[in-house]
Design an enzyme around this catalytic site. Structure first.
Site: not given
Length: 163
Positions: A75-77, A117-118, A132
């Site tokens: 749902m992120c733009h 969110m970013e 990793d």
């Protein structure tokens, strides 16, 4: 507490409409950490990893993740980011054999919605990249906690995490 905004009147997921929101300068800073063993710490610090400069690769991964957040968080733009920075800070307690690298992701834009969110995605991807690149030397690394430290701009105003 505010209502959850990512649900429509039927209770189903939706992307929030931000077309009427004002464009403002928005920033967000997130943090996470990776606890490693002494061998991994020494390899990262000396550049002795067979895969290359671990922190340089993690930095690039964090920047790429911030730029692509809308592709992995439903749902992120999609946003035009004006800046992304990833910083690292080691906290070492050799007596306790504790080696922890803290990662700080700062993201900036001018737009109708925030970049929390970013920043969180950037910090998380950078930490996962460290895991990793170092897992061959030990799989007992611990990632987290991951958190928003601060954000500025927007209708809801500024936020700073209280410790």
């Amino acid at each position: 507490m505010s209502e959850l905004t990512h649900f429509n009147e039927q209770g189903r997921a939706r992307m929030v409409d931000v077309s009427e929101k004002n464009e403002t300068v928005r920033t967000a800073r997130a943090a996470t950490s990776v606890c490693v063993n002494e061998t991994i710490y020494r390899q990262i610090r000396s550049g002795g990893s067979k895969k290359g400069d671990v922190l340089a690769v993690a930095q690039v991964a964090g920047i790429m993740a911030a730029k692509n957040t809308a592709q992995i968080i439903p749902m992120c733009h999609p946003l035009m980011l004006s800046g992304v920075d990833i910083e690292f800070e080691w906290k070492i307690d050799e007596a306790a054999a504790s080696y922890e690298v803290f990662l700080y992701a700062t993201v900036r834009t001018k737009g109708p919605t925030g970049v929390e969110m970013e920043a969180l995605t950037a910090a998380s991807a950078a930490a996962l990249t460290i895991y990793d690149m170092c897992k061959a030397a030990g799989k007992d690394m611990v990632i987290g906690p991951t958190m928003l430290l601060e954000k500025t701009g927007g209708k809801s105003g500024d936020y700073a995490r209280q410790e």
